[in-house]
Design an enzyme around this catalytic site. Sequence first.
Site, PDB file in Angstrom:
ATOM      1  CB  CYS A 242      34.628  41.027  44.152  1.00 15.99           C
ATOM      2  SG  CYS A 242      34.231  39.816  45.422  1.00 15.99           S
TER       3      CYS A 242
ATOM      4  CG  HIS B 110      33.142  35.416  53.552  1.00 10.87           C
ATOM      5  ND1 HIS B 110      32.904  36.691  53.098  1.00 10.87           N
ATOM      6  CD2 HIS B 110      33.719  35.555  54.774  1.00 10.87           C
ATOM      7  CE1 HIS B 110      33.324  37.566  54.008  1.00 10.87           C
ATOM      8  NE2 HIS B 110      33.806  36.897  55.038  1.00 10.87           N
TER       9      HIS B 110
ATOM     10  CG  HIS C 293      32.071  36.973  47.067  1.00  9.97           C
ATOM     11  ND1 HIS C 293      32.310  36.949  45.701  1.00  9.97           N
ATOM     12  CD2 HIS C 293      31.510  35.776  47.356  1.00  9.97           C
ATOM     13  CE1 HIS C 293      31.916  35.792  45.194  1.00  9.97           C
ATOM     14  NE2 HIS C 293      31.433  35.053  46.178  1.00  9.97           N
TER      15      HIS C 293
HETATM   16  P1  AMP Z   1      35.205  38.807  57.092  1.00  9.17           P
HETATM   17  O1  AMP Z   1      35.855  39.656  58.131  1.00  9.17           O
HETATM   18  O2  AMP Z   1      34.108  37.949  57.615  1.00  9.17           O
HETATM   19  O3  AMP Z   1      34.791  39.600  55.862  1.00  9.17           O
HETATM   20  O4  AMP Z   1      36.294  37.743  56.670  1.00  9.17           O
HETATM   21  C1  AMP Z   1      37.167  37.870  55.608  1.00  9.17           C
HETATM   22  C2  AMP Z   1      38.177  36.782  55.809  1.00  9.17           C
HETATM   23  O5  AMP Z   1      38.884  36.617  54.612  1.00  9.17           O
HETATM   24  C3  AMP Z   1      39.210  37.059  56.921  1.00  9.17           C
HETATM   25  O6  AMP Z   1      39.135  36.016  57.888  1.00  9.17           O
HETATM   26  C4  AMP Z   1      40.538  37.056  56.168  1.00  9.17           C
HETATM   27  O7  AMP Z   1      41.582  36.471  56.905  1.00  9.17           O
HETATM   28  C5  AMP Z   1      40.195  36.259  54.935  1.00  9.17           C
HETATM   29  N1  AMP Z   1      41.007  36.554  53.756  1.00  9.17           N
HETATM   30  C6  AMP Z   1      41.316  37.777  53.252  1.00  9.17           C
HETATM   31  N2  AMP Z   1      42.057  37.653  52.143  1.00  9.17           N
HETATM   32  C7  AMP Z   1      42.221  36.319  51.925  1.00  9.17           C
HETATM   33  C8  AMP Z   1      42.911  35.536  50.954  1.00  9.17           C
HETATM   34  N3  AMP Z   1      43.577  36.114  49.925  1.00  9.17           N
HETATM   35  N4  AMP Z   1      42.885  34.194  51.063  1.00  9.17           N
HETATM   36  C9  AMP Z   1      42.226  33.613  52.090  1.00  9.17           C
HETATM   37  N5  AMP Z   1      41.549  34.282  53.037  1.00  9.17           N
HETATM   38  C10 AMP Z   1      41.556  35.611  52.969  1.00  9.17           C
HETATM   39 ZN    ZN Z   2      32.601  38.596  44.472  1.00  8.40          ZN
END
Ligand code: AMP
Ligand code: ZN
Length: 112
Positions: free
Chosen positions: A3, A98, A96
Amino acid sequence: MDCLFCKIVAGEIPSKKVYEDDWVYAFYDINPQAPVHFLIIPKAHIESAAEITAENSAVVAYIFEVIAKLAAELGLGDGFRVITNCGEDGAQTVKHLHFHVLGGKKLSEKMA
Ligand code: AMP
Ligand code: ZN
């Protein structure tokens, strides 16, 4: 567990930390959609908003307490938006739980 956000919490993948305590971790989104765009997550793995139960929901209330504090600290006193994408139709890409916190400009009235 494979994850991405658990790995960020563990420090195995770097992130730009906004806040951390025993229960939650907040960090800037790597692909910001607003002048201020950070994510806040429970440290314990919960897959999505569809997996919130009586047993794990306390951390969700706590996340909103921290959001209020961080929004004030980051200059979002004029307002902000909190979003959680859930599942395939909700366009959730990281499985996960968020919460996106977006602000720093007048956001679109469109929700979807
Ligand atoms: P979701 O589409 O709601 O699942 O959002 C996932 C979010 O995680 C997206 O806005 C991505 O830009 C962000 N994301 C993916 N990888 C990373 C990372 N390594 N660090 C920070 N944000 C990330
Ligand atoms: Zn997780």
